[in-house]
Scaffold this motif. Structure first.
Motif, PDB file in Angstrom:
ATOM      1  N   SER A  60       8.863   5.238  16.032  1.00 16.12           N
ATOM      2  CA  SER A  60       7.733   5.618  15.173  1.00 16.12           C
ATOM      3  C   SER A  60       8.090   6.662  14.110  1.00 16.12           C
ATOM      4  O   SER A  60       7.682   6.533  12.954  1.00 16.12           O
ATOM      5  CB  SER A  60       6.528   6.057  16.003  1.00 16.12           C
ATOM      6  OG  SER A  60       6.868   7.100  16.858  1.00 16.12           O
ATOM      7  N   LEU A  72       5.437  12.449  10.994  1.00 15.16           N
ATOM      8  CA  LEU A  72       5.989  11.142  10.613  1.00 15.16           C
ATOM      9  C   LEU A  72       5.668  10.069  11.649  1.00 15.16           C
ATOM     10  O   LEU A  72       5.447   8.908  11.299  1.00 15.16           O
ATOM     11  CB  LEU A  72       7.501  11.259  10.387  1.00 15.16           C
ATOM     12  CG  LEU A  72       7.866  12.084   9.151  1.00 15.16           C
ATOM     13  CD1 LEU A  72       9.364  12.292   9.053  1.00 15.16           C
ATOM     14  CD2 LEU A  72       7.336  11.421   7.878  1.00 15.16           C
ATOM     15  N   TYR A 113       2.150   9.127  10.880  1.00 11.53           N
ATOM     16  CA  TYR A 113       2.116   8.323   9.657  1.00 11.53           C
ATOM     17  C   TYR A 113       2.567   6.889   9.938  1.00 11.53           C
ATOM     18  O   TYR A 113       1.900   5.923   9.540  1.00 11.53           O
ATOM     19  CB  TYR A 113       3.027   8.981   8.616  1.00 11.53           C
ATOM     20  CG  TYR A 113       2.877   8.457   7.214  1.00 11.53           C
ATOM     21  CD1 TYR A 113       1.668   8.547   6.548  1.00 11.53           C
ATOM     22  CD2 TYR A 113       3.962   7.893   6.548  1.00 11.53           C
ATOM     23  CE1 TYR A 113       1.539   8.083   5.251  1.00 11.53           C
ATOM     24  CE2 TYR A 113       3.843   7.438   5.249  1.00 11.53           C
ATOM     25  CZ  TYR A 113       2.624   7.535   4.603  1.00 11.53           C
ATOM     26  OH  TYR A 113       2.501   7.073   3.318  1.00 11.53           O
ATOM     27  N   GLY A 114       3.696   6.757  10.650  1.00  9.62           N
ATOM     28  CA  GLY A 114       4.227   5.425  10.979  1.00  9.62           C
ATOM     29  C   GLY A 114       3.272   4.632  11.849  1.00  9.62           C
ATOM     30  O   GLY A 114       2.997   3.449  11.602  1.00  9.62           O
ATOM     31  N   GLU A 115       2.725   5.269  12.861  1.00  8.31           N
ATOM     32  CA  GLU A 115       1.841   4.576  13.800  1.00  8.31           C
ATOM     33  C   GLU A 115       0.504   4.217  13.149  1.00  8.31           C
ATOM     34  O   GLU A 115      -0.038   3.140  13.389  1.00  8.31           O
ATOM     35  CB  GLU A 115       1.586   5.447  15.038  1.00  8.31           C
ATOM     36  CG  GLU A 115       2.813   5.668  15.917  1.00  8.31           C
ATOM     37  CD  GLU A 115       3.109   4.493  16.847  1.00  8.31           C
ATOM     38  OE1 GLU A 115       2.366   3.494  16.831  1.00  8.31           O
ATOM     39  OE2 GLU A 115       4.103   4.580  17.593  1.00  8.31           O
ATOM     40  N   GLY A 138       8.025   6.011  10.150  1.00 12.84           N
ATOM     41  CA  GLY A 138       7.189   6.898   9.339  1.00 12.84           C
ATOM     42  C   GLY A 138       8.001   7.564   8.236  1.00 12.84           C
ATOM     43  O   GLY A 138       7.538   7.690   7.096  1.00 12.84           O
ATOM     44  N   ARG A 170      -0.122   3.613   9.999  1.00 11.70           N
ATOM     45  CA  ARG A 170       0.062   2.502   9.055  1.00 11.70           C
ATOM     46  C   ARG A 170       0.313   1.187   9.773  1.00 11.70           C
ATOM     47  O   ARG A 170      -0.179   0.141   9.347  1.00 11.70           O
ATOM     48  CB  ARG A 170       1.229   2.814   8.112  1.00 11.70           C
ATOM     49  CG  ARG A 170       0.894   3.909   7.105  1.00 11.70           C
ATOM     50  CD  ARG A 170       2.152   4.420   6.433  1.00 11.70           C
ATOM     51  NE  ARG A 170       2.859   3.375   5.723  1.00 11.70           N
ATOM     52  CZ  ARG A 170       2.769   3.155   4.409  1.00 11.70           C
ATOM     53  NH1 ARG A 170       1.982   3.916   3.681  1.00 11.70           N
ATOM     54  NH2 ARG A 170       3.448   2.204   3.837  1.00 11.70           N
TER      55      ARG A 170
END
Ligand SMILES: [Zn+2]
Length: 400
Positions: free
Chosen positions: A372, A199, A202-204, A376, A206
């Motif tokens: 983050s 996650l 994924y967060g970073e 995510g 995006r």
């Protein structure tokens, strides 16, 4: 999407992805008639999922009339998200575009077991919703990041070395009940559970590297794990095991006992926990990766030396990772992420990996910081709930 089969969920996806954001563009991409597009958009308007924005520049092919820009209405619902670390947790109410409306962090010990931890998160969610000024029925889903391997189909963690008592536990069911009890959310609220490194990646990816097609994030805190995002999606392997690099055996760890029960794991020599133990043995008390982080922030020389050495250990394993995946960005995150560790990683990485694998590689630190995994988790909930098929089913359930 097959031609005239495009449903309302597909149209929403086209708008959200930016591929088609006017009625005319939707007609063109889907081949649907103007009336059918209008009918399907009406469902999305009635649900409150889509709104009309500013008029776009005049498009001569559509008779010179200005076309109204359609956009995802990110205010119609909120997401609850939480990220567990071994000794701390963070929870938040997020908008559908990931903006933090209310946030809370406090010590919470994952070793206290799922009952206590998930019940506490429910209490936090209740307080956070009040703080954000949003009603319980505005919550569309919950995302949870955990520091262990997750079978995402069931939302359960599988033999997590640093989460005793959580193996196979029904996290989704318990968290939904806890949120319903303390925050008055719907008892059947969708709950999504994933590994924290996944996650965070994924967060970073995006937030800061949306064009990077192969992205790797390595989290070095109490344990060590990696998240891989390929073509914008988390790569989990066949059953959630991808990225679990903390338990690769390394030569320098021959006599180091790991939390997983084996000797010689990377996590046993280069994690925050391993460094805390070595610092304590050297007369500098430290109980966890969190404590090591504090020592590093204060520039403690022994902590700095050990962090660089740990970076070299992790860099050795990452040389293989980079050779296999050829990522554009390798991000280092977690308690140990900082200049000494990064220096160690780079030393070994560029020495051991083929020049071809690292020629276009950026080795960087995280930019969303502590948030983050939370960001995510929120983003993944939104992507899942508004994916074409799921969106279509939810629209039908709403009766629009
Ligand atoms: Zn291990």
């Amino acid at each position: 999407m097959a031609g005239n089969q495009a449903n309302a969920g597909d149209l929403l996806h086209l708008v959200r992805s930016g591929r088609a954001t006017t009625r005319g563009a939707l007609q063109e991409v889907t081949g649907l008639s103007r009336a059918t597009v209008g009918h399907r958009l009406d469902r999305l308007f009635r649900a409150g999922w889509l709104r009309e924005g500013a008029a776009e520049t005049v498009n001569s092919r559509l008779g010179g009339r200005p076309s109204i820009h359609l956009e995802f209405d990110d205010t119609h619902a909120v997401v609850l998200a939480a990220a567990l670390d071994t000794r701390h947790a963070r929870a938040a109410v997020l908008t559908l575009s990931g903006e933090v409306l209310a946030e809370y962090t406090d010590p919470l010990t994952v070793e206290d077991g799922p009952e206590r931890v998930l019940s506490q998160l429910g209490v936090w969610f209740g307080d956070l919703l009040k703080e954000a000024g949003r009603a319980a029925d505005a919550v569309c889903g919950i995302g949870l990041a955990v520091p262990g391997p997750v079978d995402t189909d069931s939302g359960r963690v599988i033999q997590p070395p640093i989460m005793p008592g959580w193996d196979g536990y029904d996290i989704r069911g318990r968290l939904a009940r806890s949120a319903a009890e303390h925050a008055a959310t719907a008892p059947d609220l969708p709950v999504l559970v994933d590994n924290d490194a996944n996650l965070m990646a994924y967060g970073e990816q995006r937030a800061g590297h949306p064009d990077c097609r192969a992205f790797v994030l390595v989290k070095v805190s109490t344990g060590i794990g990696a998240g891989v995002v390929v073509d914008g999606a988390i790569f989990r392997g066949i059953d959630g095991g991808a990225g679990d690099i903390g338990h690769i055996r390394v030569p320098q760890g021959a006599d180091a006992l790991c939390r997983c029960g084996s000797y010689g794991c990377l996590a046993a020599v280069a994690s925050g926990r391993a460094l805390a133990r070595r610092l304590t043995e050297a007369g500098v008390p430290a109980a966890s990766g969190w404590d090591v982080r504090e020592l590093l922030a204060a520039g403690h020389p022994e902590a700095v030396r050990l962090a660089r050495e740990a970076g070299r250990g992790v860099g050795e394993v990452l040389a293989t990772v980079v050779t296999l995946l050829n990522p554009g960005v390798l991000m280092i995150a977690g308690d140990l992420a900082g200049t000494p560790f990064l220096t160690g990683v780079r030393e070994l990485l560029y020495q051991r990996a083929l020049p071809r694998s690292t020629a276009h590689l950026d080795v960087v630190t995280a930019r969303l910081g502590e948030r983050s995994a939370l960001i995510g988790a929120g983003a993944l909930v939104v992507e899942e709930l508004y994916a074409p098929e799921r969106a279509e089913r939810r629209l039908a359930a709403l009766g629009v």
